[in-house]
Design a protein around this motif. Structure first.
Motif, PDB file in Angstrom:
ATOM      1  N   PRO A 109     -24.222 -33.256 -51.335  1.00 15.17           N
ATOM      2  CA  PRO A 109     -23.002 -33.059 -49.770  1.00 15.17           C
ATOM      3  C   PRO A 109     -22.847 -35.011 -48.834  1.00 15.17           C
ATOM      4  O   PRO A 109     -24.151 -35.231 -48.501  1.00 15.17           O
ATOM      5  N   ILE A 110     -22.144 -34.965 -49.310  1.00 17.11           N
ATOM      6  CA  ILE A 110     -21.875 -36.627 -47.777  1.00 17.11           C
ATOM      7  C   ILE A 110     -21.288 -36.016 -46.618  1.00 17.11           C
ATOM      8  O   ILE A 110     -20.120 -36.029 -46.643  1.00 17.11           O
ATOM      9  N   LEU A 111     -22.109 -35.976 -45.585  1.00 10.43           N
ATOM     10  CA  LEU A 111     -21.490 -36.421 -43.937  1.00 10.43           C
ATOM     11  C   LEU A 111     -20.354 -37.215 -44.169  1.00 10.43           C
ATOM     12  O   LEU A 111     -20.369 -38.910 -44.509  1.00 10.43           O
ATOM     13  N   ILE A 112     -19.492 -36.516 -43.527  1.00 12.28           N
ATOM     14  CA  ILE A 112     -18.146 -37.263 -42.839  1.00 12.28           C
ATOM     15  C   ILE A 112     -18.285 -38.016 -41.538  1.00 12.28           C
ATOM     16  O   ILE A 112     -18.002 -37.181 -40.674  1.00 12.28           O
ATOM     17  N   THR A 128     -11.949 -43.488 -36.137  1.00 15.83           N
ATOM     18  CA  THR A 128     -12.761 -42.223 -36.034  1.00 15.83           C
ATOM     19  C   THR A 128     -11.751 -40.890 -36.131  1.00 15.83           C
ATOM     20  O   THR A 128     -11.976 -39.776 -36.831  1.00 15.83           O
ATOM     21  N   ARG A 129     -10.278 -41.715 -35.475  1.00 19.88           N
ATOM     22  CA  ARG A 129      -9.071 -40.025 -36.057  1.00 19.88           C
ATOM     23  C   ARG A 129      -8.898 -39.981 -36.297  1.00 19.88           C
ATOM     24  O   ARG A 129      -8.626 -39.232 -37.039  1.00 19.88           O
ATOM     25  N   LYS A 130      -8.662 -40.926 -37.590  1.00 17.88           N
ATOM     26  CA  LYS A 130      -8.198 -40.417 -38.949  1.00 17.88           C
ATOM     27  C   LYS A 130      -9.478 -40.509 -40.070  1.00 17.88           C
ATOM     28  O   LYS A 130      -9.649 -39.028 -40.357  1.00 17.88           O
ATOM     29  N   LYS A 175     -11.398 -34.447 -41.973  1.00 27.39           N
ATOM     30  CA  LYS A 175     -12.241 -33.382 -41.371  1.00 27.39           C
ATOM     31  C   LYS A 175     -11.663 -32.281 -41.720  1.00 27.39           C
ATOM     32  O   LYS A 175     -11.864 -30.825 -42.205  1.00 27.39           O
ATOM     33  N   ARG A 176     -11.002 -32.255 -40.610  1.00 30.58           N
ATOM     34  CA  ARG A 176     -10.148 -31.122 -40.389  1.00 30.58           C
ATOM     35  C   ARG A 176      -8.962 -30.714 -41.746  1.00 30.58           C
ATOM     36  O   ARG A 176      -9.130 -29.186 -42.417  1.00 30.58           O
ATOM     37  N   ALA A 231     -11.633 -28.732 -44.089  1.00 31.71           N
ATOM     38  CA  ALA A 231     -12.307 -27.562 -43.540  1.00 31.71           C
ATOM     39  C   ALA A 231     -10.476 -26.074 -44.297  1.00 31.71           C
ATOM     40  O   ALA A 231     -11.099 -25.504 -44.184  1.00 31.71           O
ATOM     41  N   ARG A 232      -9.346 -27.066 -44.011  1.00 31.66           N
ATOM     42  CA  ARG A 232      -9.202 -25.818 -44.079  1.00 31.66           C
ATOM     43  C   ARG A 232      -8.669 -25.280 -46.023  1.00 31.66           C
ATOM     44  O   ARG A 232      -8.549 -24.827 -46.662  1.00 31.66           O
ATOM     45  N   GLY A 233      -8.800 -26.863 -46.534  1.00 30.92           N
ATOM     46  CA  GLY A 233      -9.532 -26.566 -48.231  1.00 30.92           C
ATOM     47  C   GLY A 233      -8.399 -26.359 -48.736  1.00 30.92           C
ATOM     48  O   GLY A 233      -8.148 -26.399 -50.215  1.00 30.92           O
TER      49      GLY A 233
END
Length: 172
Positions: free
Chosen positions: A4-7, A159-161, A166-167, A170-172
């Motif tokens: 997995p690649i970090l965002i 950064t905000r985008k 990421k949010r 995370a909710r998937g």
């Protein structure tokens, strides 16, 4: 094995990586995993911190032509030893900052020294896209992202985008 690649933003992407003290089979396997991850993404470069490994290791392959022969490179402890005064402007992107691009000015030609997967010291001159890519990936090892070259407002917007992305993930 794909990793997995970090965002961005992720604190690991802002850390300076430690030099690889000695090559091991585990590090060679890591390089293979990184190449597989990079090709799958798809991308032309990947640095170890982008998969959460804080070692000075990058992989790249800037051959983009369909009929071109792939040239996968794994570089342990890469260092830019010389850079041209001439510069190039490329629209850069990053696998840790998906779907965001911006023009970055960097030296057009760089000489890079690194240790290859067999433990031999290599030195090569890179030009054009290869030069941009190798500098971009080495920046990752020093905790620097391409957006760090941008004006603060543009950097904050990207950064905000990424925080929003990421949010959503995370909710998937």
């Amino acid at each position: 094995m794909k990793r997995p690649i970090l965002i961005h933003p992720d604190p690991r992407l802002k850390k300076v990586c430690a030099a690889v003290p000695d090559l091991s089979d585990a590090l060679r396997m890591l390089a293979d995993d990184m190449l597989e991850t990079m090709y799958d993404a798809p991308g032309i470069g990947l640095a170890a911190p982008q998969i959460g490994v804080m070692d000075r290791l990058i992989v790249l392959d800037c051959v983009k032509e369909e009929d071109g022969t792939a040239r996968p490179l794994a570089m342990f402890n890469p260092t830019v030893v010389a850079a041209s005064d001439d510069v190039n402007v490329y629209e850069e992107g990053c696998l840790s900052i998906p779907e965001q691009y911006a023009e970055v000015t960097r030296p057009k030609v760089v000489d890079v020294e690194w240790i290859d997967r067999d433990g031999n010291t290599q030195r090569e001159t890179f030009d054009g896209l290869w030069a941009t890519c190798v500098q971009h990936e080495i920046d990752h090892l020093d905790g620097k992202l391409f957006i760090d070259y941008l004006k603060p407002l543009k950097r904050q917007m990207i950064t905000r985008k990424m925080q929003k992305l990421k949010r959503e993930r995370a909710r998937g």
